[in-house]
Design a protein around this motif. Structure first.
Motif, short mmCIF file in Angstrom:
data_model
loop_
_atom_site.label_atom_id
_atom_site.label_comp_id
_atom_site.label_asym_id
_atom_site.label_seq_id
_atom_site.Cartn_x
_atom_site.Cartn_y
_atom_site.Cartn_z
N SER A 22 -3.64 -1.91 11.50
CA SER A 22 -4.08 -2.60 10.29
C SER A 22 -3.28 -3.87 10.03
O SER A 22 -3.69 -4.72 9.23
CB SER A 22 -3.98 -1.68 9.07
N THR A 60 -0.45 3.54 6.95
CA THR A 60 -1.84 4.01 7.08
C THR A 60 -2.84 2.93 6.68
O THR A 60 -4.00 2.97 7.07
CB THR A 60 -2.07 5.26 6.20
N ASP A 61 -2.38 1.96 5.90
CA ASP A 61 -3.26 0.88 5.44
C ASP A 61 -2.38 -0.29 5.02
O ASP A 61 -1.18 -0.14 4.77
CB ASP A 61 -4.11 1.35 4.27
N SER A 62 -2.97 -1.48 4.95
CA SER A 62 -2.21 -2.65 4.53
C SER A 62 -3.16 -3.70 3.99
O SER A 62 -4.37 -3.66 4.23
CB SER A 62 -1.40 -3.22 5.70
N HIS A 65 1.32 -1.07 13.27
CA HIS A 65 0.08 -0.35 12.96
C HIS A 65 -1.07 -1.33 13.19
O HIS A 65 -0.94 -2.53 12.95
CB HIS A 65 0.09 0.15 11.52
N LYS A 86 0.81 -1.22 0.00
CA LYS A 86 0.00 0.00 0.00
C LYS A 86 0.85 1.27 0.00
O LYS A 86 0.33 2.36 0.24
CB LYS A 86 -0.92 0.00 1.23
#
Length: 387
Positions: free
Chosen positions: A167, A128-130, A165, A112
């Motif tokens: 995520s 921030t996202d995965s 994180h 990502k």
């Protein structure tokens, strides 16, 4: 007690033969899957074939990436990121222990991100996202099956660094104690040490009013200690294996750390050792943790005396709390020795030649630890105590 928010989204599927549902759990997240694993052990045991069968039955398109080593390498992570991007992978399934899971998490984050995945580990970028990931756990140790953290080694410069994180928490984790029956004794012992260290990092805090989590930490430690020799003497003792496997998950799913600020200096100190010498993380922690304790125990004699009493049954000497604390540390060293772990760097043939380098690298971004903030000189002294 500190304010806290606790949320752990990982679905735990625990017990015999539960790996057979991995296909049904995985297909929820898409049709293209990266199967990530280590060496040949999962093939020799038949686990690989069972996983492939379960995934195939759900019509999943499987891409494969093996070769994960202990202290997983960023070079393989980059390879995984490329595979996922080029093939529009929907989901990553990690089959193995902490190294495989950590590698899978790093891949999931890198997919990502437009830059180099190592940026996350050096603090140059934030996740921030995965991609979603799932786990079939084969080695109870790292607790990575429910945590949001990952640790990876960069062969360039021999840096071993962590990042995390929410995520990155696996969407599901399949835990079958039977899969751990064939683990070598040394690997089992390293896992036991690793999970104990995760609890100890949370236990040694400056927060005073945390009785619930103190007691939970102590109970989990005692459960591990009580079952350790049982599985070393009888590797197919299902009940003892189940206790150890679940304890390893609890040790690092964050429930033991709520309301308190953990330390984590010992992990940072050990990462420099295994980053250069590539020793097993658990073995490194068995060496580092007692040395760290000897260096910092006077900061809170009462907590160390409590640890000695509640975990190791050392009678508290109200006239000499220091003696009580030191006996507790010695008891822990004796336990590590009893399960075949080293407790000195010299026992694994590591000398002083890289001490200054490791102390510098470990503190080059900021002082480490929270129980006591440790600077380069402090870390150097701890390495010397560990020699």
């Amino acid at each position: 007690m500190q304010n806290f928010v606790f949320q752990n989204c990982t679905k735990i599927i625990f017990g015999k033969d539960q790996e057979q549902v991995v296909g049904k759990e995985s297909v929820v997240f898409g049709k293209k899957i990266l199967l990530h694993f280590g060496g040949g052990s999962i093939k020799e045991s038949g686990l690989y074939d069972r996983v492939i069968t379960s995934l195939t039955e759900q019509g999943l398109e499987i891409f494969k990436l093996g070769g994960v080593k202990p202290n997983p390498r960023v070079s393989l992570v980059r390879e995984g990121v490329t595979i996922c991007k080029e093939n529009d992978i929907d989901f990553i399934l990690a089959v193995g222990g902490g190294s495989v899971i950590d590698s899978a998490k790093a891949i999931a984050a890198g997919v990502k991100y437009e830059g180099d995945v190592w940026d996350f580990f050096m603090g140059k970028a934030q996740v921030t996202d995965s991609l979603p990931i799932g786990v079939v756990l084969t080695i109870p140790a790292a607790g990575s099956e429910t945590s949001g953290g990952t640790v990876v080694t960069n062969e360039e410069g021999l840096y071993k660094r962590a990042m995390g994180h929410d995520s990155l928490r696996p969407r599901f984790a399949i835990l079958n104690p039977v899969l751990t029956y064939t683990l070598p004794v040394y690997q089992t012992a390293c896992g036991i040490t690793d999970m104990m260290a995760h609890i100890l990092e949370r236990y040694f805090t400056n927060e005073k009013h945390v009785e619930v989590t103190d007691r939970l930490c102590e109970a989990t430690l005692r459960t591990i200690i009580n079952n350790a020799h049982k599985i070393l003497e009888d590797p197919t003792n299902y009940d003892a294996r189940a206790e150890i496997m679940w304890a390893g998950t609890i040790a690092h799913n964050d429930s033991l750390g709520v309301g308190r600020i953990g330390d984590w200096a010992s992990h940072d100190i050990e990462h420099e050792i295994s980053g250069i010498y590539d020793i097993a993380h658990g073995a490194g922690l068995a060496i580092v943790f007692p040395a760290w304790m000897k260096y910092v125990y006077k900061h809170d004699i009462n907590r160390f005396a409590q640890f000695a009493n509640r975990v190791w049954d050392v009678e508290i000497d109200l006239n000499d709390l220091e003696k009580t604390a030191l006996v507790g540390i010695a008891k822990m060293e004796d336990f590590f020795r009893s399960i075949g772990m080293p407790v000195r760097l010299s026992e694994v043939e590591i000398g002083e030649e890289h001490f200054e380098e490791m102390a510098r690298k470990g503190t080059e971004r900021w002082p480490i630890g929270n129980f006591i903030k440790l600077h380069e000189k402090d870390v150097l002294n701890i390495y010397k105590l560990a020699l």
